[in-house]
Enzyme design. Structure first.
Site, PDB file in Angstrom:
ATOM      1  N   HIS A  66      -1.278  65.486 -41.513  1.00 24.60           N
ATOM      2  CA  HIS A  66      -0.055  65.999 -40.892  1.00 24.60           C
ATOM      3  C   HIS A  66       0.657  67.029 -41.765  1.00 24.60           C
ATOM      4  O   HIS A  66       1.337  67.918 -41.241  1.00 24.60           O
ATOM      5  CB  HIS A  66       0.908  64.845 -40.600  1.00 24.60           C
ATOM      6  CG  HIS A  66       0.383  63.853 -39.618  1.00 24.60           C
ATOM      7  ND1 HIS A  66       0.489  64.024 -38.257  1.00 24.60           N
ATOM      8  CD2 HIS A  66      -0.283  62.684 -39.802  1.00 24.60           C
ATOM      9  CE1 HIS A  66      -0.077  62.991 -37.645  1.00 24.60           C
ATOM     10  NE2 HIS A  66      -0.557  62.170 -38.558  1.00 24.60           N
ATOM     11  N   HIS A 198      -4.365  53.890 -32.189  1.00 27.15           N
ATOM     12  CA  HIS A 198      -3.038  53.417 -31.782  1.00 27.15           C
ATOM     13  C   HIS A 198      -3.173  52.645 -30.478  1.00 27.15           C
ATOM     14  O   HIS A 198      -2.509  52.944 -29.480  1.00 27.15           O
ATOM     15  CB  HIS A 198      -2.063  54.582 -31.655  1.00 27.15           C
ATOM     16  CG  HIS A 198      -1.631  55.131 -32.978  1.00 27.15           C
ATOM     17  ND1 HIS A 198      -0.553  54.626 -33.683  1.00 27.15           N
ATOM     18  CD2 HIS A 198      -2.144  56.127 -33.740  1.00 27.15           C
ATOM     19  CE1 HIS A 198      -0.418  55.290 -34.815  1.00 27.15           C
ATOM     20  NE2 HIS A 198      -1.380  56.209 -34.882  1.00 27.15           N
ATOM     21  N   ARG A 230     -11.646  34.807 -31.436  1.00 26.48           N
ATOM     22  CA  ARG A 230     -11.865  34.703 -29.983  1.00 26.48           C
ATOM     23  C   ARG A 230     -11.433  35.960 -29.241  1.00 26.48           C
ATOM     24  O   ARG A 230     -11.625  36.060 -28.026  1.00 26.48           O
ATOM     25  CB  ARG A 230     -11.128  33.468 -29.444  1.00 26.48           C
ATOM     26  CG  ARG A 230     -11.750  32.150 -29.879  1.00 26.48           C
ATOM     27  CD  ARG A 230     -11.089  30.955 -29.208  1.00 26.48           C
ATOM     28  NE  ARG A 230      -9.713  30.791 -29.630  1.00 26.48           N
ATOM     29  CZ  ARG A 230      -9.327  30.142 -30.732  1.00 26.48           C
ATOM     30  NH1 ARG A 230     -10.258  29.596 -31.525  1.00 26.48           N
ATOM     31  NH2 ARG A 230      -8.049  30.022 -31.043  1.00 26.48           N
ATOM     32  N   ASP A 277      -4.561  61.211 -43.623  1.00 25.41           N
ATOM     33  CA  ASP A 277      -3.396  60.945 -42.766  1.00 25.41           C
ATOM     34  C   ASP A 277      -2.104  61.246 -43.539  1.00 25.41           C
ATOM     35  O   ASP A 277      -1.081  60.579 -43.363  1.00 25.41           O
ATOM     36  CB  ASP A 277      -3.405  59.495 -42.267  1.00 25.41           C
ATOM     37  CG  ASP A 277      -2.424  59.242 -41.130  1.00 25.41           C
ATOM     38  OD1 ASP A 277      -1.907  60.228 -40.559  1.00 25.41           O
ATOM     39  OD2 ASP A 277      -2.148  58.068 -40.825  1.00 25.41           O
ATOM     40  N   ALA A 311       3.953  54.908 -42.899  1.00 26.35           N
ATOM     41  CA  ALA A 311       4.194  56.178 -42.196  1.00 26.35           C
ATOM     42  C   ALA A 311       3.297  57.263 -42.782  1.00 26.35           C
ATOM     43  O   ALA A 311       3.710  58.050 -43.630  1.00 26.35           O
ATOM     44  CB  ALA A 311       5.662  56.575 -42.301  1.00 26.35           C
TER      45      ALA A 311
END
Length: 388
Positions: A66, A198, A230, A277, A311
């Site tokens: 970013h 996400h 499960r 990231d 973040a």
């Protein structure tokens, strides 16, 4: 015409490692690759010698970043993009995907047009766009602002792709959202990588997404359905399926080293990619920064919202390289796949980047004996050189 020879160090070509080899660079491309014996018969006026314990590797390619050095892709500024481009070579990164954030549609559209205009910037090359948001899950927003989330929308995507000049290469999408599977099928037809991320999808829904055409996982395990015996969730679907290439953020915060080892053992070096990231605080002092509309507190280890939510990161690609090399104790050739070759293939630029091959662009990094970058070339131009 710019022509010079780098020699004396280990050269990691696409097929072999040449001890005390050499690479001739001319006009920004790899003109020739030499073995040690061949170098004894070759003379080049502009020759640079490096120790035998140094490594010449392809430039790193970060498909999920970013920002850096105080700038963010969402700043919607050519100057901000230039700042990112000129700083990434310090960590060995020679190209990247400018990664967006969930924001109002109008803001995203402005940013896409700015990226389209950002051609011929000095430093690392912007290969295109990783559209991370707004087609994300309300249950797994991470640091994104959920009020901007939208259902996957083919008409909207086409508008955005046109505005970007066809630069959108990866779209992160939660497949459980309305129209998610149909959207993934459409991206596949358009030769755009559909990435599961996400997402609170079940294992079954994730498999449906993979069968529909998804081939990528955005920061595997992070912002995904928790693993349960499960209800294995989408992260296990992505881990087990050999059609999925998976990003991992190897900063020691996002993932435990054992999870990285598990990913490597299951998927192998051909299906794992290292990404940062990173957000604007990378390369900056500790303090308070912003990610979209949100305040982010940054210390020397991590970036987090005030509620503690991770973040993005402040990770550099060379540190990710060293971290994973330490975790796995794997061959450097495998590290090159994860940092250079695999991302070049995902970004569809392997014909010109991602390996040391005759005729490809001279995006190269010299690592010292500690695997630290001391010289980074972008298309043959020295953008970063460590002071000695």
């Amino acid at each position: 015409m710019t022509r010079f020879l780098i020699q004396g160090l280990k050269v990691y070509t696409e097929t072999k490692v040449l001890k005390q080899g050499g690479v001739l660079i001319e006009d920004g491309k790899i003109q020739e690759i030499f073995t040690h014996d061949q170098l004894q018969k070759f003379c080049e006026k502009n020759t640079y010698h490096f120790p035998a314990n140094h490594h010449l590797v392809p430039g790193f390619i970060d498909l999920h970043i970013h920002g850096a050095n105080g700038s963010d892709v969402m700043d919607n500024s050519i100057d901000a993009l230039q700042n990112i481009c000129i700083n990434l070579p310090k960590e060995g990164t020679t190209s990247f995907l400018a990664t967006t954030l969930s924001q109002p549609k109008a803001k995203i559209e402005e940013v896409l047009q700015t990226i389209r205009r950002a051609s011929d910037l000095k430093g690392a090359e912007i290969l295109g766009v990783h559209l991370e948001g707004p087609f994300l899950s309300f249950e797994k927003p991470g640091a994104h602002e959920p009020s901007y989330f939208l259902d996957p929308d083919i008409i909207l995507f086409n508008k955005w792709q046109t505005l970007s000049g066809d630069k959108i290469k990866i779209v992160t999408v939660a497949p459980e959202k309305k129209n998610g599977i149909e959207f993934i099928q459409y991206l596949k037809k358009k030769n755009v990588t559909a990435s599961i991320g996400h997402s609170y999808a079940s294992y079954e829904k994730a498999i449906e997404a993979i069968e529909a055409g998804s081939t990528y996982a955005t920061h595997l395990f992070n912002a995904m359905t928790p693993i349960h015996q499960r209800n294995p969730g989408c992260s296990i679907a992505c881990l087990l399926h050999n059609h999925i290439s998976a990003e991992i953020i190897a900063d020691g915060v996002h993932l435990h080293g054992a999870m990285i080892h598990l990913t490597y053992q299951v998927k192998g070096p051909d299906l794992v990619l290292l990404v940062t990231d990173a957000m604007r605080a990378k390369c900056m002092p500790e303090g308070e920064y912003t990610l979209g509309d949100k305040a982010v507190i940054v210390n020397k280890e991590m970036a987090a919202l005030k509620d503690g939510t991770i973040a993005g990161s402040i990770l550099k690609m060379d540190q990710a390289f060293r971290n994973v090399y330490k975790y796995l104790n794997c061959p450097i050739e495998h590290m090159i796949k994860m940092c250079s070759t695999n991302p070049a293939k995902i970004a569809r630029v392997f014909d010109r980047k991602g390996s040391i091959t005759k005729g490809k662009e001279a995006d190269l990094v010299i690592l010292n004996e500690n695997l630290e970058p001391i010289l980074t070339l972008c298309k043959g131009e020295a953008i970063f050189e460590k002071a000695t």
